[in-house]
Design a protein around this motif. Structure first.
Motif, PDB file in Angstrom:
ATOM      1  N   GLU A 176       0.802  -1.224   0.000  1.00 32.86           N
ATOM      2  CA  GLU A 176       0.000   0.000   0.000  1.00 32.86           C
ATOM      3  C   GLU A 176       0.835   1.274   0.000  1.00 32.86           C
ATOM      4  O   GLU A 176       0.556   2.197  -0.756  1.00 32.86           O
ATOM      5  CB  GLU A 176      -0.954  -0.004   1.201  1.00 32.86           C
ATOM      6  CG  GLU A 176      -2.035  -1.082   1.145  1.00 32.86           C
ATOM      7  CD  GLU A 176      -3.063  -0.823   0.053  1.00 32.86           C
ATOM      8  OE1 GLU A 176      -3.087   0.283  -0.515  1.00 32.86           O
ATOM      9  OE2 GLU A 176      -3.851  -1.742  -0.238  1.00 32.86           O
ATOM     10  N   ASN A 177       1.834   1.373   0.872  1.00 31.14           N
ATOM     11  CA  ASN A 177       2.616   2.614   0.967  1.00 31.14           C
ATOM     12  C   ASN A 177       4.112   2.333   1.001  1.00 31.14           C
ATOM     13  O   ASN A 177       4.881   3.070   1.611  1.00 31.14           O
ATOM     14  CB  ASN A 177       2.198   3.434   2.197  1.00 31.14           C
ATOM     15  CG  ASN A 177       2.420   2.676   3.498  1.00 31.14           C
ATOM     16  OD1 ASN A 177       2.693   1.475   3.500  1.00 31.14           O
ATOM     17  ND2 ASN A 177       2.289   3.369   4.616  1.00 31.14           N
ATOM     18  N   THR A 178       4.515   1.235   0.352  1.00 27.57           N
ATOM     19  CA  THR A 178       5.917   0.816   0.393  1.00 27.57           C
ATOM     20  C   THR A 178       6.670   1.103  -0.906  1.00 27.57           C
ATOM     21  O   THR A 178       7.835   0.733  -1.030  1.00 27.57           O
ATOM     22  CB  THR A 178       6.004  -0.701   0.682  1.00 27.57           C
ATOM     23  OG1 THR A 178       5.238  -1.415  -0.303  1.00 27.57           O
ATOM     24  CG2 THR A 178       5.452  -1.027   2.072  1.00 27.57           C
ATOM     25  N   GLY A 179       6.020   1.756  -1.861  1.00 23.33           N
ATOM     26  CA  GLY A 179       6.669   2.037  -3.141  1.00 23.33           C
ATOM     27  C   GLY A 179       7.839   2.984  -2.999  1.00 23.33           C
ATOM     28  O   GLY A 179       7.836   3.890  -2.152  1.00 23.33           O
ATOM     29  N   GLU A 180       8.844   2.800  -3.833  1.00 26.73           N
ATOM     30  CA  GLU A 180      10.066   3.598  -3.733  1.00 26.73           C
ATOM     31  C   GLU A 180       9.802   5.084  -3.947  1.00 26.73           C
ATOM     32  O   GLU A 180      10.361   5.930  -3.242  1.00 26.73           O
ATOM     33  CB  GLU A 180      11.095   3.094  -4.745  1.00 26.73           C
ATOM     34  CG  GLU A 180      11.605   1.691  -4.437  1.00 26.73           C
ATOM     35  CD  GLU A 180      12.713   1.246  -5.365  1.00 26.73           C
ATOM     36  OE1 GLU A 180      13.298   2.120  -6.052  1.00 26.73           O
ATOM     37  OE2 GLU A 180      13.003   0.038  -5.408  1.00 26.73           O
ATOM     38  N   GLU A 181       8.954   5.420  -4.915  1.00 27.87           N
ATOM     39  CA  GLU A 181       8.674   6.835  -5.177  1.00 27.87           C
ATOM     40  C   GLU A 181       7.997   7.503  -3.993  1.00 27.87           C
ATOM     41  O   GLU A 181       8.295   8.654  -3.660  1.00 27.87           O
ATOM     42  CB  GLU A 181       7.809   6.972  -6.430  1.00 27.87           C
ATOM     43  CG  GLU A 181       8.528   6.648  -7.727  1.00 27.87           C
ATOM     44  CD  GLU A 181       7.669   6.907  -8.943  1.00 27.87           C
ATOM     45  OE1 GLU A 181       6.528   7.400  -8.774  1.00 27.87           O
ATOM     46  OE2 GLU A 181       8.125   6.632 -10.062  1.00 27.87           O
ATOM     47  N   GLU A 182       7.083   6.777  -3.345  1.00 27.29           N
ATOM     48  CA  GLU A 182       6.387   7.363  -2.203  1.00 27.29           C
ATOM     49  C   GLU A 182       7.330   7.559  -1.023  1.00 27.29           C
ATOM     50  O   GLU A 182       7.305   8.610  -0.365  1.00 27.29           O
ATOM     51  CB  GLU A 182       5.202   6.494  -1.779  1.00 27.29           C
ATOM     52  CG  GLU A 182       4.478   7.070  -0.567  1.00 27.29           C
ATOM     53  CD  GLU A 182       3.171   6.372  -0.239  1.00 27.29           C
ATOM     54  OE1 GLU A 182       2.557   6.732   0.777  1.00 27.29           O
ATOM     55  OE2 GLU A 182       2.756   5.476  -1.010  1.00 27.29           O
ATOM     56  N   ILE A 183       8.168   6.569  -0.725  1.00 25.85           N
ATOM     57  CA  ILE A 183       9.121   6.703   0.381  1.00 25.85           C
ATOM     58  C   ILE A 183      10.068   7.869   0.116  1.00 25.85           C
ATOM     59  O   ILE A 183      10.382   8.662   1.006  1.00 25.85           O
ATOM     60  CB  ILE A 183       9.916   5.397   0.571  1.00 25.85           C
ATOM     61  CG1 ILE A 183       8.971   4.228   0.915  1.00 25.85           C
ATOM     62  CG2 ILE A 183      10.965   5.568   1.670  1.00 25.85           C
ATOM     63  CD1 ILE A 183       8.170   4.413   2.170  1.00 25.85           C
ATOM     64  N   GLU A 184      10.514   8.001  -1.127  1.00 23.11           N
ATOM     65  CA  GLU A 184      11.416   9.095  -1.475  1.00 23.11           C
ATOM     66  C   GLU A 184      10.727  10.451  -1.315  1.00 23.11           C
ATOM     67  O   GLU A 184      11.320  11.397  -0.775  1.00 23.11           O
ATOM     68  CB  GLU A 184      11.913   8.930  -2.905  1.00 23.11           C
ATOM     69  CG  GLU A 184      12.977   9.946  -3.297  1.00 23.11           C
ATOM     70  CD  GLU A 184      13.680   9.588  -4.591  1.00 23.11           C
ATOM     71  OE1 GLU A 184      14.783  10.115  -4.815  1.00 23.11           O
ATOM     72  OE2 GLU A 184      13.132   8.791  -5.377  1.00 23.11           O
ATOM     73  N   ALA A 185       9.463  10.554  -1.744  1.00 20.46           N
ATOM     74  CA  ALA A 185       8.733  11.811  -1.614  1.00 20.46           C
ATOM     75  C   ALA A 185       8.523  12.164  -0.149  1.00 20.46           C
ATOM     76  O   ALA A 185       8.686  13.327   0.259  1.00 20.46           O
ATOM     77  CB  ALA A 185       7.390  11.710  -2.339  1.00 20.46           C
ATOM     78  N   LEU A 186       8.172  11.174   0.675  1.00 23.33           N
ATOM     79  CA  LEU A 186       7.950  11.413   2.099  1.00 23.33           C
ATOM     80  C   LEU A 186       9.238  11.876   2.776  1.00 23.33           C
ATOM     81  O   LEU A 186       9.255  12.885   3.496  1.00 23.33           O
ATOM     82  CB  LEU A 186       7.428  10.121   2.737  1.00 23.33           C
ATOM     83  CG  LEU A 186       6.991  10.137   4.207  1.00 23.33           C
ATOM     84  CD1 LEU A 186       5.972   9.020   4.456  1.00 23.33           C
ATOM     85  CD2 LEU A 186       8.166   9.956   5.164  1.00 23.33           C
ATOM     86  N   ALA A 187      10.327  11.157   2.539  1.00 25.46           N
ATOM     87  CA  ALA A 187      11.584  11.481   3.209  1.00 25.46           C
ATOM     88  C   ALA A 187      12.140  12.830   2.747  1.00 25.46           C
ATOM     89  O   ALA A 187      12.648  13.614   3.563  1.00 25.46           O
ATOM     90  CB  ALA A 187      12.605  10.378   2.953  1.00 25.46           C
ATOM     91  N   SER A 188      12.027  13.128   1.459  1.00 20.80           N
ATOM     92  CA  SER A 188      12.561  14.399   0.965  1.00 20.80           C
ATOM     93  C   SER A 188      11.739  15.571   1.488  1.00 20.80           C
ATOM     94  O   SER A 188      12.287  16.646   1.773  1.00 20.80           O
ATOM     95  CB  SER A 188      12.602  14.408  -0.564  1.00 20.80           C
ATOM     96  OG  SER A 188      11.307  14.294  -1.122  1.00 20.80           O
ATOM     97  N   TRP A 189      10.421  15.374   1.644  1.00 16.86           N
ATOM     98  CA  TRP A 189       9.585  16.443   2.204  1.00 16.86           C
ATOM     99  C   TRP A 189       9.968  16.708   3.664  1.00 16.86           C
ATOM    100  O   TRP A 189      10.123  17.867   4.066  1.00 16.86           O
ATOM    101  CB  TRP A 189       8.108  16.070   2.100  1.00 16.86           C
ATOM    102  CG  TRP A 189       7.204  17.099   2.699  1.00 16.86           C
ATOM    103  CD1 TRP A 189       6.834  18.306   2.163  1.00 16.86           C
ATOM    104  CD2 TRP A 189       6.566  17.034   3.995  1.00 16.86           C
ATOM    105  NE1 TRP A 189       6.008  18.989   3.031  1.00 16.86           N
ATOM    106  CE2 TRP A 189       5.827  18.233   4.156  1.00 16.86           C
ATOM    107  CE3 TRP A 189       6.543  16.079   5.006  1.00 16.86           C
ATOM    108  CZ2 TRP A 189       5.076  18.484   5.303  1.00 16.86           C
ATOM    109  CZ3 TRP A 189       5.798  16.332   6.152  1.00 16.86           C
ATOM    110  CH2 TRP A 189       5.079  17.529   6.288  1.00 16.86           C
ATOM    111  N   LEU A 190      10.134  15.636   4.464  1.00 17.50           N
ATOM    112  CA  LEU A 190      10.548  15.815   5.855  1.00 17.50           C
ATOM    113  C   LEU A 190      11.912  16.505   5.924  1.00 17.50           C
ATOM    114  O   LEU A 190      12.122  17.401   6.746  1.00 17.50           O
ATOM    115  CB  LEU A 190      10.623  14.469   6.577  1.00 17.50           C
ATOM    116  CG  LEU A 190       9.313  13.830   7.035  1.00 17.50           C
ATOM    117  CD1 LEU A 190       9.591  12.465   7.655  1.00 17.50           C
ATOM    118  CD2 LEU A 190       8.578  14.720   8.032  1.00 17.50           C
ATOM    119  N   ALA A 191      12.824  16.099   5.053  1.00 19.57           N
ATOM    120  CA  ALA A 191      14.156  16.698   5.056  1.00 19.57           C
ATOM    121  C   ALA A 191      14.108  18.177   4.711  1.00 19.57           C
ATOM    122  O   ALA A 191      14.953  18.954   5.165  1.00 19.57           O
ATOM    123  CB  ALA A 191      15.066  15.957   4.083  1.00 19.57           C
ATOM    124  N   GLY A 192      13.113  18.578   3.911  1.00 22.16           N
ATOM    125  CA  GLY A 192      12.942  19.994   3.607  1.00 22.16           C
ATOM    126  C   GLY A 192      12.582  20.807   4.833  1.00 22.16           C
ATOM    127  O   GLY A 192      12.876  22.007   4.905  1.00 22.16           O
TER     128      GLY A 192
END
Length: 337
Positions: A219-235
């Motif tokens: 459901e929420n384990t896709g690479e693009e989604e993890i990358e988007a989540l982590a990059s947003w937090l890092a921002g």
């Protein structure tokens, strides 16, 4: 039962403004959370002080790894929730009707004082603390005035005004960012993503923040989604700790447990953006280690929720890596059990 905060009367109904659902509640009915009821055009909270769960936990169990590591915290939960996650890991209290005991804020403070110096304060956890907002607010004020800490473990689905009213009394939060897709929130949680992002944006400027994402199989384990989540937090800040937690079948969701390879791949992706990424609900020797962001040596080694080794030294107002003297974003003293 107490009169609730944040509502207005409208056309024979009461409209609750506590969370983004903005439920328009008819006479005798409750909102989606099941704990705020319209009685003669007044909104009442049905669970004020109704405690379904109480324990003294390691602060790491919340999970908080950068906030008073090694200490304990008095942990309280109620019943009800303003989301309805089909995979809920605590559905017996969030969606059920568990037995409760009644507490007053002064009783909580007495319980806290009896715990001793390793116990740093109160965590409002297990179920969603937003839905017993009035009790949390009253208790947090007393706890703060007495010199202790308040921690919220929350889904972050709260409106801006009540959040701002509560934040002066809160020292740390772990916010559950369930997915970085609004479609996931709507389909599986009866919620929305944007209000949670707004909460995270506000909280990270006001108190200590850590974020948890339960990785639900398929459901929420896709690479693009993890990358988007982590990059947003890092921002917001690359120092925000992210806890990636393993899902197990529960409530109405029957998909198999998260494959370990999905968990490890998500950690590798998140580490491209964030300095501190941990794994939860899985026995992994590396999953709970805090590494120095400069020399990459372990500065805190954990075994489950216990701290086994520390390689830190005190600087002026901060903790430093014992090897290279880099500053670590840790709040409070470190207690080694």
């Amino acid at each position: 039962m107490r009169e609730a905060l944040f509502y207005e009367k409208r056309d024979g109904k009461v409209v609750c403004h506590l969370c983004p659902h903005e439920c328009a509640v008819k006479e005798g009915k409750t909102g989606l959370c099941r704990v705020r009821q319209n009685r003669e055009e007044k909104l009442y909270t049905l669970n004020y002080g109704a405690c379904s769960s109480c324990a003294v936990d390691p602060v790491e169990k919340k999970p908080l790894y950068h906030f008073y590591p090694g200490h304990t915290i008095l942990s309280l939960g109620t019943w009800g929730c303003n989301l309805r996650c089909l995979f809920c890991q605590n559905w017996e209290i969030s969606q059920g009707n568990p037995p409760t005991v009644n507490l007053e804020p002064a009783q909580v403070l007495d319980m806290l004082r009896a715990q001793g110096p390793r116990c740093i304060g109160v965590a409002y956890t297990y179920s969603e603390p937003v839905v017993w907002y009035e009790f949390v607010l009253d208790t947090a004020k007393l706890v703060k005035e007495a010199g202790y800490k308040n921690v919220l473990v929350t889904n972050g689905f709260i409106n801006e005004e009540p959040l701002c009213k509560l934040l002066p009394y809160v020292d740390a939060m772990n916010i559950d960012l369930k997915s970085f897709r609004d479609e996931f929130y709507r389909r599986l949680c009866r919620g929305r993503l944007e209000p949670v992002k707004r909460t995270i944006e506000q909280v990270h400027r006001r108190c200590h923040l850590e974020v948890t994402t339960l990785l639900v199989t398929g459901e929420n384990t896709g690479e693009e989604e993890i990358e988007a989540l982590a990059s947003w937090l890092a921002g917001l800040s690359p120092d925000i700790p992210l806890h990636l937690s393993r899902y197990f079948p529960n409530f109405e969701f029957t998909a198999p447990p998260t494959p370990l390879e999905d968990l490890y791949r998500a950690r590798d992706i998140a580490r491209r953006y964030l300095r501190y990424v941990y794994l939860g609900n899985v026995w992994d020797e590396e999953g709970g280690i805090t590494y120095c962001p400069e020399c990459r040596r372990p500065v805190i080694k954990r075994e489950g929720y216990k701290i086994r080794e520390v390689a830190l030294k005190e600087g002026e107002g901060s903790w430093l890596c014992a090897s290279c003297s880099a500053a670590l974003p840790l709040v409070g003293r470190v207690f080694v059990r």
